[in-house]
Design a protein around this motif. Structure first.
Motif: not given
Length: 288
Positions: A37, A40, A44, A108, A133, A171, A175, A178, A237, A265-267
């Protein structure tokens, strides 16, 4: 610790830029391309996550997109490329690695690139996994009120990018911003963010991803996707609520939607790896 399945990083000349890539597993196995994303680097994509995919009989490829990690970077605030260049880079990376077609997994912004890849270069995509996404459009659920208020207030202040600890804290805060209902693994975030800082000569350049022109949208062409498709979406999310995943699965013929319970939202956090990895391997098996 680097996984025993991981091969050395490669610096590849692609489309007039340098991209850094790393592979896991047997090079003779079907290729599985991971597209990260915004902001990133490939760090990640967790080593163990990649190794478990490789253990499933896949040759896993992760890479630093432009402006991240060891790939070509541009002056912060001044990218000279757009999102379609990131699509061309993904295709060029497959060419450079001698991969005619791959199972593609995007998260994402990487999920948007993966959608474009499946629509514009269908012959290069054996199966498609879209995570956290959206298909885009105006009739989708808005971000959470809490997140909207934070953005309206200016979000998190950018750190001193030369200060490793300040960047790691930045960061880690992100995290939390999100996250869903699964607790943030701060130790993991600190480790990955520190590795990204160590590998990135210009970590501030990753912010350029928020400035890119959108290029040519494929939102109205998703019905053209023929690759077996999996949609993985967090049920918590805050940026792209679960309805975005539902809309994406409805837009792509025969796409399978799998909720990742509690994910934001994210990994994908480790709590949902069993589901995510088994589903990715299953859809890639269908695409063989």
């Amino acid at each position: 610790m680097t996984s025993s399945h991981a091969h050395d990083e490669q610096l590849l000349d692609i489309n007039g830029v340098t991209l850094c890539a790393q592979t896991f597993g047997d090079p003779a196995a079907p290729a599985l391309l991971l597209i990260g994303g915004a902001e990133a680097s490939m760090d990640w994509w967790d080593d163990e996550f990649c190794s478990r995919l490789a253990n499933g009989g896949r040759h896993v490829v992760r890479y630093d997109t432009r402006d991240t990690g060891r790939s070509t970077t541009y002056a912060p605030g001044s990218p000279t490329y757009g999102r379609d260049a990131l699509l061309a880079d993904a295709v060029g990376l497959l060419d450079a690695l001698g991969v005619s077609a791959a199972h593609v997994v995007g998260v994402s912004m990487g999920g948007d690139i993966a959608q474009r890849l499946a629509v514009r270069h269908p012959e290069r995509v054996t199966s498609l996994t879209l995570m956290a996404t959206s298909p885009g459009g105006t009739d989708l659920p808005p971000m959470s009120q809490e997140l909207a208020e934070k953005f309206a207030a200016g979000g998190d202040e950018a750190p001193d990018w030369a200060d490793r600890e300040a960047v790691i804290a930045y960061y880690t805060d992100g995290e939390h911003t999100f996250a869903g209902t699964i607790p943030v693994d701060e130790e993991w975030v600190r480790r990955v963010a520190g590795k990204a800082w160590d590998r990135s000569p210009s970590l501030a350049s990753a912010q350029n991803h928020w400035l890119l022109d959108d290029g040519e949208s494929v939102s109205d062409r998703l019905a053209e996707i023929t690759a077996p498709t999996l949609v993985l979406h967090g049920t918590a999310d805050p940026l792209l609520p679960y309805g975005h995943g539902e809309a994406l699965s409805w837009a792509i013929p025969e796409a399978r939607l799998v909720p990742l319970q509690g994910m934001g939202h994210g990994m994908p956090p480790s709590e949902v790896w069993d589901t995510a990895i088994s589903e990715i391997l299953a859809v890639s098996e269908a695409g063989r």
